[in-house]
Motif scaffolding. Structure first.
Motif, PDB file in Angstrom:
ATOM      1  N   UNK A 112       0.843  -1.204   0.000  1.00  0.00           N
ATOM      2  CA  UNK A 112       0.000   0.000   0.000  1.00  0.00           C
ATOM      3  C   UNK A 112       0.880   1.256   0.000  1.00  0.00           C
ATOM      4  N   UNK A 113       1.954   1.199   0.805  1.00  0.00           N
ATOM      5  CA  UNK A 113       2.880   2.338   0.826  1.00  0.00           C
ATOM      6  C   UNK A 113       3.525   2.546  -0.538  1.00  0.00           C
ATOM      7  N   UNK A 116       1.450   4.692  -2.732  1.00  0.00           N
ATOM      8  CA  UNK A 116       1.370   6.121  -2.384  1.00  0.00           C
ATOM      9  C   UNK A 116       2.723   6.811  -2.496  1.00  0.00           C
ATOM     10  N   UNK A 117       3.790   6.042  -2.366  1.00  0.00           N
ATOM     11  CA  UNK A 117       5.101   6.656  -2.625  1.00  0.00           C
ATOM     12  C   UNK A 117       5.217   7.048  -4.102  1.00  0.00           C
ATOM     13  N   UNK A 120       3.115  10.230  -4.505  1.00  0.00           N
ATOM     14  CA  UNK A 120       3.750  11.444  -3.977  1.00  0.00           C
ATOM     15  C   UNK A 120       4.959  11.831  -4.827  1.00  0.00           C
ATOM     16  N   UNK A 163      -8.011   5.959   0.131  1.00  0.00           N
ATOM     17  CA  UNK A 163      -7.468   7.174   0.744  1.00  0.00           C
ATOM     18  C   UNK A 163      -6.351   7.730  -0.145  1.00  0.00           C
ATOM     19  N   UNK A 164      -6.410   9.026  -0.387  1.00  0.00           N
ATOM     20  CA  UNK A 164      -5.320   9.681  -1.111  1.00  0.00           C
ATOM     21  C   UNK A 164      -4.999  10.995  -0.404  1.00  0.00           C
ATOM     22  N   UNK A 165      -3.749  11.163  -0.018  1.00  0.00           N
ATOM     23  CA  UNK A 165      -3.333  12.357   0.719  1.00  0.00           C
ATOM     24  C   UNK A 165      -2.361  13.174  -0.113  1.00  0.00           C
ATOM     25  N   UNK A 167       1.214  15.097   0.536  1.00  0.00           N
ATOM     26  CA  UNK A 167       2.326  15.449   1.427  1.00  0.00           C
ATOM     27  C   UNK A 167       3.403  16.219   0.675  1.00  0.00           C
ATOM     28  N   UNK A 174      -4.158  15.266   4.783  1.00  0.00           N
ATOM     29  CA  UNK A 174      -4.605  13.876   4.753  1.00  0.00           C
ATOM     30  C   UNK A 174      -5.973  13.770   4.096  1.00  0.00           C
ATOM     31  N   UNK A 443      -2.873   3.077   8.197  1.00  0.00           N
ATOM     32  CA  UNK A 443      -3.534   4.256   7.644  1.00  0.00           C
ATOM     33  C   UNK A 443      -4.451   4.897   8.669  1.00  0.00           C
ATOM     34  N   UNK A 446      -4.073   8.218  10.236  1.00  0.00           N
ATOM     35  CA  UNK A 446      -4.705   9.363   9.597  1.00  0.00           C
ATOM     36  C   UNK A 446      -6.111   9.460  10.180  1.00  0.00           C
TER      37      UNK A 446
ATOM     38  N   UNK B 713      10.090  12.949   6.591  1.00  0.00           N
ATOM     39  CA  UNK B 713       9.385  14.198   6.880  1.00  0.00           C
ATOM     40  C   UNK B 713      10.147  15.096   7.833  1.00  0.00           C
ATOM     41  N   UNK B 759       3.626   6.893  10.078  1.00  0.00           N
ATOM     42  CA  UNK B 759       3.109   7.844   9.090  1.00  0.00           C
ATOM     43  C   UNK B 759       2.059   7.111   8.264  1.00  0.00           C
ATOM     44  N   UNK B 760       0.873   7.631   8.181  1.00  0.00           N
ATOM     45  CA  UNK B 760      -0.132   6.954   7.349  1.00  0.00           C
ATOM     46  C   UNK B 760       0.425   6.710   5.960  1.00  0.00           C
ATOM     47  N   UNK B 761       0.279   5.513   5.443  1.00  0.00           N
ATOM     48  CA  UNK B 761       0.880   5.201   4.146  1.00  0.00           C
ATOM     49  C   UNK B 761       0.467   6.157   3.043  1.00  0.00           C
ATOM     50  N   UNK B 762      -0.748   6.680   3.113  1.00  0.00           N
ATOM     51  CA  UNK B 762      -1.217   7.530   2.023  1.00  0.00           C
ATOM     52  C   UNK B 762      -0.403   8.807   1.894  1.00  0.00           C
ATOM     53  N   UNK B 763       0.372   9.154   2.917  1.00  0.00           N
ATOM     54  CA  UNK B 763       1.231  10.334   2.806  1.00  0.00           C
ATOM     55  C   UNK B 763       2.311  10.107   1.759  1.00  0.00           C
ATOM     56  N   UNK B 764       2.726   8.868   1.588  1.00  0.00           N
ATOM     57  CA  UNK B 764       3.660   8.551   0.513  1.00  0.00           C
ATOM     58  C   UNK B 764       5.121   8.783   0.838  1.00  0.00           C
ATOM     59  N   UNK B 765       5.450   9.053   2.085  1.00  0.00           N
ATOM     60  CA  UNK B 765       6.862   9.285   2.417  1.00  0.00           C
ATOM     61  C   UNK B 765       7.621   7.969   2.366  1.00  0.00           C
TER      62      UNK B 765
END
Lengths: 457, 1035
Positions: A112-113, A116-117, A120, A163-165, A167, A174, A443, A446, B713, B759-765
């Motif tokens: 999942x990460x 989103x990586x 981002x 979920x889409x944030x 950063x 979030x 998640x 968040x 971050x 860190x919530x995964x959706x942040x993408x860091x």
């Protein structure tokens, strides 16, 4: 108390020394405390054209990781479905195979990460490219494609609280949960941005084809089959975007996890292990026993990583450096076949599928040894055939779980049509009832996030 | 240097003032005191006695003739105090006249309980009685001479209440030390080490991450603190918590271990030498493998479990069982050996003393290639020594310490130590290349070709091993080479009677080389290993520290004494590593340049701390002692929005038994009450505050290209963890000081605990966590130590020490909005202990159909996770007995060790049942129902749980036994020595436990730490038994 005064004087003097030393130390503390950290890259160091280019390359690296470069949802989704079987010792992989995924599952969380990586990284690269390196324009379009593909993959695999944030800057914005359908719409919008930013340079054709294929898949997720077919009509069958690998920078992750480390074996419709040996796994496709040339396998004498599970190795990507097609024109024809079937045009449906199966020709899928298909005669059987063809053409490339979910969601199939349903699991117990990957518990840090019911498609 | 003129001026003023203070009073009238210290009864001179002028900084030490001289003593009546371990403290008055020499002799009476009266503190030496906190003292010189210790961890183990030592089991592996529990969620809970006044690198897990597959698994992790030669150590003091460690500053919240190496003593040159030889025996009982296959099975995977038998879904073949550990041709465990020898030299005069030592140590661990494998390897190219004995430690130490007292007001010492070691540690433990994952994982028979089980993929007979054989595994040679120098210079300058200045400056430099080699065509067939690989990682680890301070003393009246200390401390810790390697080696090669696929990497870590402190200590009537102190630190790892941390400290010590109002019973010799309150911290990691990108290489269109990817971050508000501790207790001496009792209660609360907030995964860091000062952790407990001389006759003596401690650990909060940190078996949940075990509980099981087999319908497993228990011991106790007999020429010491109150995950059995398909509970109908039930709960119940494998891990271990005999003079003379003694010793001799795994001290995480970290008995090596013989000679 003259004596006390003397002592206080000495103490005061000592204190004075300390304070003055502190004052002096404050002056010298900067160099004394200036600890070099050469391993990291300061954000200011990428605020230039070279930095923008490096960020673009980094985003493509993240895309590779979330697909065929690591233990992504391509792998975990295939394990959850019927492409792979766990031959591993880790409970996280076993429970994914069994469709009893706990939200704390570390492998699912990591996959999942990865998604989103990639998202981002593409967003950061878009900002840097626009500011410092606007040409060639197609680079920006490519980054929008990466963003869209990440959103698409999330919608394909995870349950109904997407979920889409954002950063790209502090504080992090979030996201709040959206439905799978909304996630497909989000991905479509990103692919639209890719098309709008594809430019007219040497990279534009690539971006256009990728964005069309991506958006078409999103549209299929939204049940807009005709729209999808229209989008991909101009994508040539021989188009392919390959993710390439060199050992120094990273192996083909599918080869590494299956052929090399043997944590996964290719799944088959017939169980080979334990007391269940010889029994059928309900609804599973015979990826091994079919001996289909699109999914070549080999059967070494060695067992899987766990030392017990019998092992089958895929041979689509036989070496660590074999390239993997992220998307190709084959999918365009499959999309057209599906649209035709939906429209009741059985002839076109069958023609599209058989053109791909031809060894040669303008719309050949490029695999020899396939024979033409006959019309199975019923709508249900035609649908089954379509999904089987998709499964063999796209084996291991992240769309099998998507197809199995939408068979239930969009084609009205029973939840028990999911492979393995109700059957004993080869490592004990029975297959679970999950139909999608759960949103990881991580998640929930968040505050906007929420878990969702993974037993729904 | 970017110092502005105004600040340079301020510095100049400060140092000028310091100089003036230092020199003021030089002209004051002074005299000299001299005298001799002897023992009551015998009249023998007592050397190494500290003689102090009360209320001043003046101190002298007696030489071998018992004489001392104190110069620069202020005129007038002075009180002189003498302190010596093993003798009663004594204080006398004397009048000193200007320019005159007064004579003052002391005759000291021996005491039966021998406790060090002077301890080392952050502000210099202090009398134990003046401290408001407890400090544990270990006489290392005595332990190494008579007890079976081979490392610093052995010296520490069981010697101080509240100090837990978890040693690694493999030769050369590390140890984990915890003092008063685990305080940190995310950072290390290791104590810091100070050796001869300077900071010593002590990092756990000190090995290149590239060398061993997996993160912390597969081997015993090295601990740099264990580089120190125990035979070089004179004394160890353990400062247990923030209440005592405040002035050691940021990083000291987990306690401080203060090591003093041996120093020369004035007098004739004295040689001592020793030689030791020993045997390592593995006396553990290893699990047996069981297998029942389906009748007529054609594949090993066609097992027929009890549950399947009960359901009638398979027809079982016969139950087979086999233990390769008891098969002499197959067992990878044999006997190890150790040799050790050393020479020490000391001597000198009153003004210049020296100590020098040299030592070698060679230990071969118990792992070996079994005989059947040697035969195979001999047919395909032979064996190498490093394959046959893959676990070996070879170490050489050199030390030279010089102490000089060029004048009565100046002492200077230079301490240097060098160690060279080569450690070979095979991959024994949990990973795909680890021996035990194959040794514990094979089937219940030697071979069965009909089901495809007889040969590994390399063609080797498996002989009960899972997939790879010891020969293949031990061909993977992993070596760590250390060259380490620790040097320090200490100066004490007492220019005037009321002022003492000290400076400690030193460096600890380690050159570490980690190597891994699989020659082409060797090693276990995992991935592409057999194409050959070599890695060579070189690290330099460097800690520079400087510690300066000045102490002004003042006695305004005979009943009052004040002491003011100011000081500064600077620590600069750096480590850098360059790694290179290659795979796909050419045949016959073993160098990085010889492979087809080279790779390289590097890593740097740097951290700097600057601290200032002030302490005011007051003594009233020599029975009430009050101390107040402040320390302030700056650190390079603090966030940009956080500049400085301030730690306060208060303590009181009260010899209440000296008061006339105290109703002192006859049995009570002395009673002291003490209390201390203080703070200390643990600094964040060097990169925790920073927001940054990380470099990457990405292949696009078959071309590798440089890339950057957003990584971390950061946190600009980051500050150190801050621990506040209260401790209170009493020390009692009873029955003419034959019995001492120390009891302490402590309560330590860590605030601003650094949480690795997910860190919530959706942040993408790139980073999955971000360090934030959110949490709070509490440790509270009690410690007790009872020391008694039960018999003290001329020909026979018997002393006993009983010490114990208990600790209650609780995560108070993770911070608002932070979800519990969840691992597969360990969780961090507010209200529960750190690193506690959590699982779905097995609520019940019952063989309802009375068929002797537990099936899924007969087990009830909770659907929710709940707390199971502590993962590290809550309670510990040690009982030591020392007996001297045969005219005290024979000394016997025995130590029993208890630890309990915790659970341990029997991960080895878990994986045997879950994946290896070879545990008894799977197949054997005579297995206890619980063994069957936990298998079913693990594999068949929808709420799969490992709870059945979390077992109580309490144990009592006969830890040490030693017998030392002084040899007759004629024997010594025959050896051309003046004294000779021989010690027979054993370690880890026997254990009593209900834990069903191999050993409750089997510990795959001995050197570990981190967010979710607990001891783990998971395919790991258990402790072995040592037997040693040591000959000590004096010349």
């Amino acid at each position: 108390m003259k004596i006390s005064i003397r002592h206080r004087g000495r103490t005061a003097a000592m204190l004075g020394v300390l304070l003055l030393a502190a004052s002096g130390c404050h002056a010298i503390s900067d160099p004394l405390l200036d600890a070099p950290q050469p391993d990291i890259i300061n954000p200011n160091d990428v605020q230039n054209a070279d930095g923008a280019e490096a960020a673009r390359v980094g985003a493509i690296g993240r895309l590779k990781t979330m697909t065929a470069g690591d233990e992504s949802t391509w792998i975990m989704g295939g394990l959850f479905a019927d492409e792979w079987k766990s031959s591993d010792t880790f409970q996280q992989r076993d429970e994914t195979d069994q469709r009893l995924v706990d939200p704390t599952n570390a492998q699912i969380t990591t996959a999942f990460r990865f998604i989103h990586r990639a998202r981002l990284s593409s967003m950061l690269a878009i900002g840097l490219l626009r500011k410092y390196k606007p040409a060639p324009a197609s680079n920006v379009g490519m980054m929008f494609f990466v963003k869209g593909f990440a959103e698409l993959q999330s919608a394909q695999d995870f349950c109904d609280a997407q979920i889409f944030s954002d950063a790209t800057a502090e504080p992090i914005q979030y996201g709040s949960p959206i439905t799978v359908a909304q996630a497909f719409q989000l991905a479509s919008a990103s692919f639209d941005s890719a098309l709008a930013n594809a430019g007219t340079d040497a990279g534009s054709a690539l971006v256009n084809n990728l964005a069309k294929l991506g958006k078409a898949r999103a549209q299929i997720g939204l049940k807009n089959y005709a729209g999808a077919a229209t989008l991909v009509a101009t994508v040539p069958t021989n188009f392919v975007f390959n993710e390439t690998y060199l050992q120094v920078s990273g192996d083909n992750g599918i080869w590494a996890l299956n052929n090399s480390v043997k944590r996964y074996t290719v799944q088959d419709s017939i169980e080979r292990n334990g007391a269940l040996a010889g029994t059928a796994i309900p609804n599973a496709l015979p990826f091994v026993s079919a001996k289909d040339p699109r999914v070549p396998t080999s059967r070494p004498t060695t067992r899987g990583f766990d030392g017990v599970t019998l092992f089958d190795a895929q041979q689509i990507w036989p070496t660590r450096e074999t390239a993997v097609a992220l998307l190709s024109g084959v999918e365009a024809r499959l999309d057209e076949a599906e649209a035709a079937l939906k429209a009741g045009d059985v002839a076109t449906y069958l023609q599209k599928l058989n053109d791909l199966r031809a060894a040669t020709g303008a719309n050949s899928g490029g695999v020899a040894g396939l024979t033409p298909l006959a019309d199975p005669g019923t709508q249900t059987a035609r649908e089954d055939l379509l999904f089987r063809e998709r499964a063999f053409w796209n084996f291991g490339r992240g769309s099998r779980l998507f197809d199995l979910r939408r068979r239930i969601r969009d084609y009205g199939r029973a939840t028990t049509s999911f492979p393995g349903s109700g059957a004993p699991f080869h490592k004990g117990g029975n297959y679970g009832t999950q139909l999608s990957l759960p949103i990881p518990q991580a998640e929930l840090n968040n505050a906007n996030a929420q878990s969702c019911d993974a037993t729904k498609p | 240097m970017r110092m502005v003129p105004a600040r340079m001026a301020a510095n100049a003023v400060a140092f000028a003032l310091l100089f003036l203070i230092s020199t003021a009073g030089f002209a004051a009238a002074q005299g000299t005191i001299t005298g001799r210290v002897t023992a009551q009864g015998t009249g023998e001179a007592i050397l190494e006695t500290r003689v102090l002028v009360v209320g001043t900084s003046l101190v002298a030490t007696t030489g071998t003739d018992g004489r001392y001289t104190l110069r620069g003593v202020p005129n007038g009546a002075q009180q002189i105090r003498v302190l010596r371990v093993g003798f009663a403290e004594q204080k006398k008055g004397v009048d000193v006249a200007a320019g005159q020499t007064a004579t003052l002799d002391f005759v000291l009476s021996a005491v039966v309980v021998k406790l060090a009266e002077v301890v080392t503190t952050a502000t210099g030496e202090a009398r134990r009685v003046e401290l408001g906190n407890t400090v544990s003292n270990i006489n290392a010189a005595q332990r190494t001479a008579t007890a079976p210790v081979k490392s610093l961890a052995d010296v520490l183990a069981g010697q101080a209440p509240g100090v837990q030592v978890a040693s690694g089991s493999v030769t050369g592996s590390g140890a984990r030390v915890r003092i008063r529990g685990t305080s940190s969620l995310s950072l290390s809970s290791d104590p810091i080490y100070v050796i001869d006044g300077v900071r010593m690198t002590s990092s756990t897990g000190s090995v290149s991450p590239n060398i061993f597959v997996g993160s912390g698994d597969g081997r015993g992790t090295q601990t740099r603190a264990l580089d120190i030669n125990p035979d070089d150590i004179e004394n160890i003091e353990i400062v247990k918590g923030p209440s005592a460690a405040t002035l050691y500053g940021t990083d000291a919240a987990n306690g401080v271990i203060v090591i003093t190496t041996k120093h020369g003593r004035g007098g004739p040159q004295k040689w001592t030498a020793f030689g030791e030889t020993g045997l390592l025996k593995d006396r553990n009982t290893y699990p047996t493998a069981y297998t029942t296959l389906v009748k007529g099975a054609t594949a090993l995977s066609q097992i027929c479990r009890l549950t399947a038998q009960a359901a009638g879904t398979c027809t079982p073949d016969s139950l087979r069982s086999y233990s390769l550990f008891t098969d002499p041709t197959a067992s990878p465990i044999g006997s190890g050996s150790r040799r050790q020898g050393g020479v020490q030299l000391s001597g000198g005069s009153e003004t210049l003393r020296y100590f020098s030592s040299g030592q070698f140590e060679d230990e071969i661990g118990v792992y070996q290639i079994p005989s059947y494998e040697i035969s195979r390897l001999d047919t395909i190219g032979g064996t190498r020594e490093e394959w046959i004995h893959p676990n070996r430690l070879s170490r050489q130490n050199l030390r030279a310490n010089i102490n000089a007292s060029p004048s009565g007001s100046l002492d200077v010492s230079v301490n240097t130590g060098f160690v060279h070691s080569t450690t070979r540690i095979p991959q024994t433990d949990n990973n795909s290349l680890g021996l035990l994952s194959h040794a514990y994982g094979g089937p219940g028979f030697v071979s069965m070709p009909s089901v495809g089980y007889n040969l590994s993929s390399t063609g080797a007979q498996l002989h009960g091993y899972r997939a790879s054989t010891p020969g293949d595994i031990f061909q993977n040679t992993t070596t760590q080479e250390i060259n380490r120098f620790i040097g320090s210079t200490n100066a004490n300058w007492r220019p005037i009677s009321w002022l003492a200045n000290r400076a400690n400056v030193g460096i600890d430099y380690t050159a570490r080389q980690d190597q891994q080699l699989c020659r082409r065509g060797t090693c276990a067939d995992i991935g592409s290993t057999r194409l050959g690989l070599v890695e060579d990682d070189r690290a330099s680890i460097n800690t520079f520290s400087a510690d300066v301070g000045s102490t002004a003393t003042f006695a305004p009246a005979a009943s009052m004494n004040f002491k003011t200390t100011v000081g500064a401390q600077y620590v600069n810790a750096y480590s850098g590593r360059n790694g290179s390697g290659t795979s796909n080696l050419a045949p016959g090669t073993q160098t990085v340049s010889a492979g087809a696929t080279p790779f390289s990497d590097e890593a740097t870590s740097s951290s700097r701390t600057l601290g200032l402190f002030i302490e005011e200590a007051a003594a009233f009537r020599d029975r009430l002692f009050l101390t107040a102190a402040l320390r302030t630190d700056q650190n390079s790892a603090f966030g940009t929005n956080f500049q400085r941390v301030v730690y306060p400290k208060l303590s009181a010590s009260y010899l209440i038994s000296e008061e006339s109002f105290f109703p002192k019973p006859r049995f009570l010799s002395e009673l002291r009450l003490r209390a201390a309150l203080g703070e200390s911290g643990v600094q964040p990691g060097p990169l925790d505050a920073l927001r940054f990108y990380a470099p990457a290489t990405v292949n696009i269109n078959a071309v590798d290209q440089p890339a950057v990817q957003f990584s971390t971050l950061g946190n600009s508000d980051l500050r150190p963890e801050r621990a506040r501790e209260f401790e209170g207790g009493f020390d009692a001496r009873m029955f003419d000081s034959r019995v001492t009792l120390e009891a302490t209660y402590y309560s330590k609360v860590t605030k601003d605990a650094l949480i690795s907030a997910v860190i919530p995964p959706s942040a993408g860091s790139g980073a999955t966590t971000r360090r934030q000062n959110l949490g709070s952790v509490k440790n509270a407990g009690a410690e007790m130590s009872l020391n008694a001389q039960l018999v003290d006759r001329r020909n026979f003596a018997w002393s006993t020490t009983l010490s114990g401690s208990m600790n209650e650990n609780k995560l108070v909060t993770l911070g608002e909005g932070i979800q519990p940190i969840v691992g597969a078996t360990i969780r961090q949940v507010p209200g529960f202990p750190l690193n506690g075990y959590w699982q779905r509980q097995i609520l019940s099981y019952d063989d309802k159909d009375k068929n002797g087999i537990i099936t899924a319908s007969e087990v009830v497993v909770d659907t929710a996770f709940s707390y199971i228990g502590y993962s590290i011991p809550r309670y510990e106790a040690t009982l030591s007995n020392g007996i001297e007999t045969f005219n005290r020429k024979v000394r016997i010491n025995a130590m029993f060790d208890y630890k309990g109150g915790n659970m341990l995950l029997n991960g080895t059995e878990r994986i045997r049942c879950q994946n290896r398909n070879n545990c008894r509970g799977l197949f054997d109908q005579t297995a206890p129902l619980f063994e069957q039930a936990r298998v079913v709960a693990l594999r068949d119940d929808p709420s799969r749980t490992q709870a059945g494998y979390m077992e109580g891990a309490g144990f009592v271990r006969f830890r040490e036994l030693s017998v030392t005999a002084d040899m007759p003079q004629i024997v010594a003379a025959h050896l051309r020595a003046s004294t000779a003694s021989i010690t027979f010793a054993g370690r880890n001799l026997f254990k009593w436990t209900s834990y069903s795994g191999i050993d409750p001290e089997s510990n795959a995480d001995a050197g570990g730490g981190g967010t979710l970290s607990a001891p783990s008995d998971f395919q790991t090596s258990p402790p072995v038994t040592f037997y040693t013989v040591r000959l000590n000679l004096g010349f």
